[in-house]
Write a protein that holds these residues in place. Structure first.
Motif, PDB file in Angstrom:
ATOM      1  N   SER A 298      -2.742 -12.616 -29.852  1.00 16.79           N
ATOM      2  CA  SER A 298      -2.320 -13.163 -28.577  1.00 16.79           C
ATOM      3  C   SER A 298      -3.545 -13.391 -27.688  1.00 16.79           C
ATOM      4  N   ARG A 299      -3.486 -14.423 -26.892  1.00 15.57           N
ATOM      5  CA  ARG A 299      -4.649 -14.812 -26.104  1.00 15.57           C
ATOM      6  C   ARG A 299      -5.068 -13.752 -25.083  1.00 15.57           C
ATOM      7  N   ASP A 300      -4.121 -12.930 -24.656  1.00 13.27           N
ATOM      8  CA  ASP A 300      -4.461 -11.980 -23.598  1.00 13.27           C
ATOM      9  C   ASP A 300      -4.925 -10.628 -24.123  1.00 13.27           C
ATOM     10  N   ASN A 301      -5.109 -10.502 -25.423  1.00  8.71           N
ATOM     11  CA  ASN A 301      -5.556  -9.220 -25.974  1.00  8.71           C
ATOM     12  C   ASN A 301      -7.036  -8.996 -25.657  1.00  8.71           C
ATOM     13  N   GLY A 302      -7.354  -7.822 -25.168  1.00 10.03           N
ATOM     14  CA  GLY A 302      -8.737  -7.492 -24.872  1.00 10.03           C
ATOM     15  C   GLY A 302      -9.499  -7.081 -26.115  1.00 10.03           C
ATOM     16  N   ALA A 303     -10.807  -6.925 -25.972  1.00  9.45           N
ATOM     17  CA  ALA A 303     -11.674  -6.527 -27.082  1.00  9.45           C
ATOM     18  C   ALA A 303     -11.821  -5.008 -27.115  1.00  9.45           C
ATOM     19  N   VAL A 304     -12.130  -4.475 -28.279  1.00  7.08           N
ATOM     20  CA  VAL A 304     -12.468  -3.059 -28.411  1.00  7.08           C
ATOM     21  C   VAL A 304     -13.932  -2.890 -28.790  1.00  7.08           C
TER      22      VAL A 304
END
Length: 513
Positions: A298-304
């Protein structure tokens, strides 16, 4: 003009003047002593000679899976086409790397039985965090964001509860039975009690106790019945590859320690890679990235991780490992790892009881040797055995994890029978030394175990007055006489170090000011 731009750049300081360092840097003697390549070569060699590494002996650490890092796997890392590629290079300029990543993802999907793989996490713990975030986002997408309880068996890796806490989950520990397996009755009760608040279970398979949980499918079913997801810790994946798979077992997400199971070296703290495999319902919720879009989440997933594919420069190692072994080779590696662990368990079982085993008296990829009965009978502790192994030229196994007073041994598939026999010989000899303490030939205060490890300074001491000979101290076996690695220092006081920390950080009081 260029001169004006250069002058402006020189005048600009990103760091405030009062924060600029004014004292001298690199003042230690080491940074100012070696002024030729030959001197530097000798210095590095002297450091190497103090280190007990795989080039000298097996590393018997349990739950760490230090595989042979074959030269053929390592050479591509030195190629600038891999090592010098910037993490944010335009994808059009990194098509070869994209092919490598695609191969790895496809192979790992096949190995794990999952539907997709996210290559971003660059450590096992980071993979755990990324997997739990995917579970959390999945629940939220279904209007069940209130699910915040994570069940974790008492046998779990220590990173599991830490990752769950970081993901904002409440940890509830479930019990294990006397054989070290998940207690199903306790799991059912706590899953039912959690009810619609149950988010997930984090379970390790084979367990950290070194046995295959025969009820692992039932464990997964219990969690799913209450609407939860199953995170299967992939730390012990080297006992699964080619024989079974997390996706087949019933798990929803796992991390894979490429820096363990798939041959990337992880000594010295890194670098690591901990990609996660997920079932298709979790695939849209894996880590994304603000700079590089992979179209898999999904486009709104942040990075880890700061980089879109983690520590991508070391991925050629795992690619080479899998490509060269193939399906049958990977399966064979797993089989030999299990064979080696059971060989050690059988050969050492009479001297040091194996704490946990399966229904047929077998272990998985590692075994836990119980030192507690010997300590009660002789006063010799697991610490004494671990330190004495240094005199025999071996790195100690994992000590007091997951059970206090034990040693956890994992030989991996990389070690030959000859090396395993050398380790057995050392442990058997140490058991005979403990017997001498039990029988009173050596006192508890004066024996080679409690004084281990022994240095060159020890045996050269003109005032040697111990109740055992210098030869017994430093040459306890023929193998050691043939090739001796000398410990550099005597035993340190571990407890003192744990309780008396020295911190170079700014004191908390300064922040308050």
């Amino acid at each position: 003009d260029i001169e004006a731009l250069d002058k402006a750049a020189q005048a600009h300081h990103a760091i405030p003047q009062d924060l600029l360092r004014t004292d001298a840097v690199l003042t230690h003697e080491v940074f100012n002593k070696y002024h030729s390549e030959t001197e530097m070569l000798r210095y590095i060699h002297r450091l190497e000679a103090k280190d007990l590494a795989l080039n000298y002996a097996m590393i018997s650490l349990g739950s760490c899976t230090m595989k042979l890092n074959a030269t053929a796997e390592m050479i591509p890392v030195t190629w600038p086409e891999f090592g010098k590629l910037h993490p944010f290079a335009p994808l059009a300029q990194a098509k070869g790397y994209q092919l490598l990543l695609a191969d790895l993802e496809n192979w790992l999907v096949k190995v794990t039985g999952y539907d997709a793989v996210c290559m971003q996490p660059n450590s096992g713990a980071q993979g755990e965090y990324a997997g739990l975030l995917a579970i959390k986002k999945y629940h939220e997408s279904r209007g069940e964001g209130h699910r915040d309880i994570c069940l974790i068996p008492a046998s779990a890796h220590g990173t599991n509860p830490a990752s769950a806490q970081m993901a904002g989950l409440k940890v509830i520990v479930t019990a294990c039975d006397k054989s070290g397996n998940v207690d199903l009755d306790d799991l059912r009760a706590k899953a039912a009690e959690a009810g619609d608040q149950l988010s997930c279970l984090m379970v390790t398979y084979p367990s950290t106790h070194g046995v295959y949980e025969e009820t692992i499918k039932e464990v997964c079913d219990i969690v799913h019945q209450h609407g939860g997801q199953v995170y299967l810790d992939g730390a012990n994946m080297n006992a699964q590859v080619g024989l079974t798979a997390p996706g087949f077992i019933g798990a929803d997400v796992s991390h894979l320690n490429l820096h363990k199971t798939f041959a990337i070296p992880h000594g010295g703290g890194g670098p690591g890679m901990g990609p996660i495999g997920v079932k298709k319902h979790l695939a849209p919720f894996v880590a994304g990235h603000a700079v590089v879009k992979t179209d898999k989440e999904s486009r709104d997933n942040g990075a880890v991780s700061a980089a879109p594919f983690g520590s991508a420069s070391i991925l050629p190692i795992s690619w080479m490992y899998i490509a060269m072994l193939g399906d049958e080779g990977l399966k064979r590696s797993t089989q030999v790892a299990i064979l080696n662990a059971n060989y050690l368990a059988k050969k050492l079982g009479d001297s040091f009881p194996v704490l946990y085993s399966g229904r047929n008296g077998r272990v998985a990829h590692e075994c836990i040797l119980d030192i507690r009965p010997l300590k009660e009978a002789s006063g010799i502790s697991e610490m004494d055995v671990a330190k004495r192994l240094m005199d025999y030229g071996f790195h100690a196994p994992t000590m007091s994890f997951p059970v206090a007073g034990t040693l956890m041994v994992e030989p991996t598939e990389s070690e030959s029978k000859r090396e395993l026999d050398r380790f057995v010989e050392a442990m058997t000899s140490i058991r005979a030394e403990i017997a001498k303490v039990q029988e009173g030939q050596w006192s508890l205060a004066d024996n080679p175990l409690v004084h281990a490890p022994h240095t060159q300074d020890d045996v050269m001491d003109a005032e040697w007055s111990r109740g055992y000979s210098r030869a017994e101290a430093v040459f306890p076996s023929d193998a050691v006489r043939a090739a001796k690695l000398w410990p550099s220092v005597n035993r340190i006081d571990d407890v003192y170090g744990d309780r008396n920390l020295f911190c170079a950080c700014i004191p908390t009081e300064d922040y308050a000011k």
